[in-house]
Design an enzyme around this catalytic site. Structure first.
Site, PDB file in Angstrom:
ATOM      1  N   HIS A 643      53.368  63.447  60.743  1.00  0.00           N
ATOM      2  CA  HIS A 643      54.264  63.658  59.609  1.00  0.00           C
ATOM      3  C   HIS A 643      55.707  63.913  60.020  1.00  0.00           C
ATOM      4  CE1 HIS A 643      53.555  68.103  60.162  1.00  0.00           C
ATOM      5  NE2 HIS A 643      54.804  68.142  59.731  1.00  0.00           N
ATOM      6  N   ASP A 695      46.654  63.684  61.118  1.00  0.00           N
ATOM      7  CA  ASP A 695      48.066  64.022  61.353  1.00  0.00           C
ATOM      8  C   ASP A 695      48.298  64.265  62.849  1.00  0.00           C
ATOM      9  OD1 ASP A 695      50.699  64.629  61.012  1.00  0.00           O
ATOM     10  OD2 ASP A 695      50.361  66.604  60.115  1.00  0.00           O
ATOM     11  N   SER A 789      56.069  72.308  63.042  1.00  0.00           N
ATOM     12  CA  SER A 789      55.227  71.120  62.922  1.00  0.00           C
ATOM     13  C   SER A 789      55.140  70.364  64.250  1.00  0.00           C
ATOM     14  CB  SER A 789      55.797  70.187  61.858  1.00  0.00           C
ATOM     15  OG  SER A 789      55.664  70.748  60.575  1.00  0.00           O
TER      16      SER A 789
END
Length: 839
Positions: A643, A695, A789
């Site tokens: 992502h 992901d 992230s």
């Protein structure tokens, strides 16, 4: 092995008379014959065994030229010091080549030899004694050697410190009365010592005498900074003027990480006497945590021993003299409302033989809270329940060892803190903050633990032991969303029947679908308890044989797959330093998941130290600075989240828009940081932008990394690797410190717990797939956040290695209650990673 049937036909090649026997006679005859044969066979077997043993231990020993070398003569070495009576000190004693030194040393060595004559055992195997140095007092430092030949090795245990001291003290007493002209010794010590420590006072190789002054001076290990040689025996004797002590710091320290082979031993003495040892060190230390030691007097000895096959750079040392009063100053009466106390010379090692006393007194009607932000007083062979050597004493209790949390609260407006260090082995010590508080409101807007800690009110009765003493989890009135355990604890109802003993008494699992005598497969199926480890895959998912080393050949999703196709049914078989696969493939790619630097445990600290997470990477997008995290898998591959790259903007997927920074701690400091451009971005082909399924992304670097102390790869778990619910792991990154805040400048670390899949699926309202996992705290307060992230969820295994369990993926807000972070599950993505990278 196969079986065979043997028959006896009774023929011996001679003509015999044939008699016909009755049935009874036949039976008796057969019995006698069987007995005779049995006796004969037994005799032959015994004879064969005896013959073999004789051949093995006599003839074979003579035939085998290496047999005698298997057992080697033993060298028993004892070192210590002697305090001399009525002996004036001569400055020339410090020069080992002076006539004064050699004359006094020779006389003392002769006396030592005479003292050992009173013990028949010591007399027989005594080899020599050596006086190696003198210091003010007069104190003589010596060692004595005893050589035990191979044929007498069973006598080695007889050579004890007690026996040596008894012989020396008896000899000293006798010489006082019989030979009054001998040098009088008023005190003597003896400690068993590694023979490699013995040096002669006039050694020419790697033996140094140094004089410490108020100015910084340096010395280095041999071969520094390239590599020290193997089998080094180096010694540095350091002196200062009598009114000073000596401090030595090591700005650079890198010795092989195995203290049995290579090490540096530092003594508060001029003899390698363990009772005067300050510390023994090996491994690497980061610049943020250098080794710094202080003597209690004006002498210090440093020994370096190297025997390992792997050579490291060694060390660079800085030494100088400090005024004795400045080092010994500690303690006092403190009356401020708040302040800080610490062990002497903190954060350097505190000196030996120290005693300090602090009296902290606050206004009447108030109490004192003492919170330790660092506590490390570890010492070999010390029972931390007793703390009989170095300790901090407060409120009638002694504390030692390494403590992750320690907070004390006084019962009055005064608290007395005592610090004590004995003559051997020191450490980093402690730092503590103290403050006055109102006993009617000890923790404003927070919950007061019994230990004196203050925690957020939301953490009380949430099922987690946040106080450390369980005081936040007792006397709880369980809420409607909680389950009341039989032991009085409250746990979230979500934890009932999740196959984890959350209550501690198993009461949250007792009323579940399977009976007590049944086994529950990981898919929820109930089976008879007897199916476990029976060599058959009874559960559909094979979980009944998942951790059974007695189930070879059974392959399931929980089995470790060897390169040769074999299966190992053992939990987390890879990289555990044991060869489970016949082809050793489970230990083949294990140069990962280690932290070269030796690091302190900072109580409650969240700023990561340099080199603490050497696999952490910062990814910068264009000119916007840090945008995502990643982890190092190899010299050319990084692991991150899809992502970060697969977005509505096509710019994010362009490798030229990204830069990676490895070995970084501070976003504004790039010393020793390796910057690499991205050659290729490989997002998972099944990544779903809506659900965040799959992901994961791989980043190929334009040029390989050079592994250093602060740049290392993390271990990838096999697809069968188990990270159990409740396991504490760490999430790291430069993400926002709280929801809505800006990114952090310093690398942050947060300890989180792995949450079981049942709870994870419930709190996320069914949004997780099998490629996802939850980790965090259901009570909130600690979590990953924006900017983290793609970073790793790192878990430490008993094998001593760190494995990456997850990749920071998504979550609802940051650190919200009942909203843990969701991570991509690496074990489910392992085969794809291997296919793309070959790792």
């Amino acid at each position: 092995m196969h079986s065979a049937r043997y028959e006896f036909d009774g023929r011996n090649g001679q003509h015999e008379r044939i008699d016909f026997l009755t049935n009874k006679e036949k039976a008796r005859s057969k019995n006698k014959t069987a007995i005779a044969i049995g006796v004969l066979v037994a005799v032959l077997v015994v004879a064969a065994v005896v013959a073999f043993l004789i051949w093995l231990f006599v003839f074979k020993e003579n035939d085998d030229p290496t047999a005698s070398s298997r057992r080697k003569p033993a060298v028993q070495l004892f070192s210590g010091h002697m305090k001399l009576l009525n002996q004036p000190y001569n400055q020339n004693y410090e020069d080992t080549s002076s006539p004064e030194f050699m004359d006094l040393a020779k006389k003392l060595e002769s006396q030592l030899e005479n003292h050992y004559q009173s013990d028949e055992l010591l007399k027989e195997f005594y080899t020599k004694s050596m006086v190696t140095a003198f210091s003010e007092g007069v104190v003589a430092y010596y060692w004595s050697q005893f050589d035990i030949p191979v044929e007498e090795l069973e006598l080695v245990p007889e050579f004890s410190e007690e026996r040596i001291l008894e012989a020396l003290e008896a000899g000293i007493q006798q010489s006082r009365s019989v030979q009054p002209d001998h040098i009088q010794i008023r005190e003597i010590t003896a400690s068993m010592t590694d023979p490699r420590m013995a040096r002669t006072p006039n050694a020419k190789e790697c033996f140094f005498t140094l004089e410490a002054t108020e100015e910084d001076q340096t010395f280095t290990s041999p071969g520094f900074p390239t590599a020290y040689p193997s089998r080094s025996r180096c010694q540095w004797q350091i002196r200062a003027s009598e009114e000073n002590v000596i401090t030595v710091s090591f700005p650079f320290f890198h010795i092989e990480d195995d203290c049995s082979d290579d090490f540096v031993y530092i003594y508060d003495s001029l003899s390698p006497d363990e009772s005067q040892a300050i510390t023994k060190k090996c491994g690497q230390r980061p610049p943020t945590n250098p080794l710094e030691v202080v003597s209690s007097g004006n002498i210090m000895l440093i020994n370096m021993i190297t025997d390992g096959e792997v050579q490291r750079p060694g060390f660079n040392a800085v030494y100088k003299a400090l005024p004795h009063p400045s080092v010994q100053k500690c303690g006092g009466v403190l009356t401020n409302a708040k302040g800080v106390i610490s062990s002497p010379q903190h954060p350097s090692f505190y000196p030996p033989a120290m005693d300090c006393k602090w009296t902290i007194k606050v206004p009447s009607g108030q109490k004192v809270r003492l919170k330790f932000t660092m506590f490390r007083m570890k010492e070999p062979g010390v029972d931390v329940r007793v703390c009989h050597k170095d300790y901090v004493e407060a409120l009638g209790n002694k504390y030692c060892g390494e403590l992750s949390s320690l907070s004390l609260t006084s019962t009055t407006n005064e608290i007395i803190v005592n610090f004590h260090s004995d003559e051997s082995f020191t450490d980093k010590g402690f730092m503590a903050e103290y403050s006055a508080f109102d006993p009617q409101n000890p923790c404003p807007n927070e919950f007061a633990c019994f230990s004196g800690m203050c925690i957020a009110k939301e953490l009380k009765c949430d099922g987690w032991n946040d106080c450390g003493d369980m005081s936040d989890e007792i006397k709880c009135s369980c809420g409607t969303d909680q389950f009341a355990c039989n032991n009085g604890l409250c746990k979230p109802k979500l934890w009932i029947c999740d196959r984890v003993n959350d209550c501690g008494d198993n009461s949250d699992e007792k009323a579940c679908s399977c009976e007590n005598n049944e086994w529950r497969c990981r898919n929820g199926q109930c089976m008879s308890q007897g199916v476990v480890c029976d060599g058959k895959m009874d559960c559909v998912d094979g979980s009944d044989e998942a951790s059974c080393e007695t189930s070879p050949g059974i392959c399931s999703e929980f089995s470790f797959k060897c390169a040769n196709g074999e299966c190992v049914n053992k939990v987390n078989a890879e990289c555990d330093r044991i060869d489970d696969c016949a082809d050793k493939s489970d230990e083949s790619f294990c140069d990962c998941g280690t932290r070269p630097y030796k690091l302190n445990r900072i109580v409650g600290g969240q700023n990561a130290e340099l080199g603490e997470w050497p696999w952490q990477v910062s990814l910068h997008f264009q000119t916007y600075g840090h945008s995502c995290g990643a982890s190092i898998l190899s010299e050319k591959w990084l692991l991150s989240a899809s992502h970060c790259f697969v977005t509505q903007s096509q710019e994010n997927i362009l490798p030229s828009n990204w830069q990676s920074y490895s070995g970084m701690q501070d976003q504004y400091k790039h010393d020793d940081v390796q910057r690499r451009s991205i050659h290729r971005i490989v997002p998972h082909p099944e990544y779903n932008m809506m659900t965040f399924d799959y992901d994961v992304a791989l980043l190929e670097l334009s040029e390989p990394l050079e592994f250093t102390n602060s740049i290392r790869p993390i271990c990838l778990p096999s697809s069968s690797h188990v990270f159990p619910a409740g396991m504490s792991c760490w999430v790291t990154g430069w993400g926002a410190l709280r929801e809505g805040a800006r990114a952090a400048q310093l690398l942050q670390k947060v300890s989180v717990k792995i949450i079981n899949d049942t709870v994870c699926n419930t709190v996320t309202e069914g949004q997780v797939t099998s490629r996802m996992m939850c980790s965090g705290h259901l009570s909130g307060g600690m979590d990953a956040c924006q900017g983290d992230s793609g970073g790793p969820l790192s878990c430490f295994e008993e094998s001593g290695r760190w494995f990456q369990a997850g990749i920071v993926s998504w979550g609802e807000g940051c650190a919200r209650r009942m909203k843990p972070g969701v991570y991509s599950r690496v074990t489910k993505l392992r085969e794809w990673i291997k296919k793309e990278t070959g790792i």
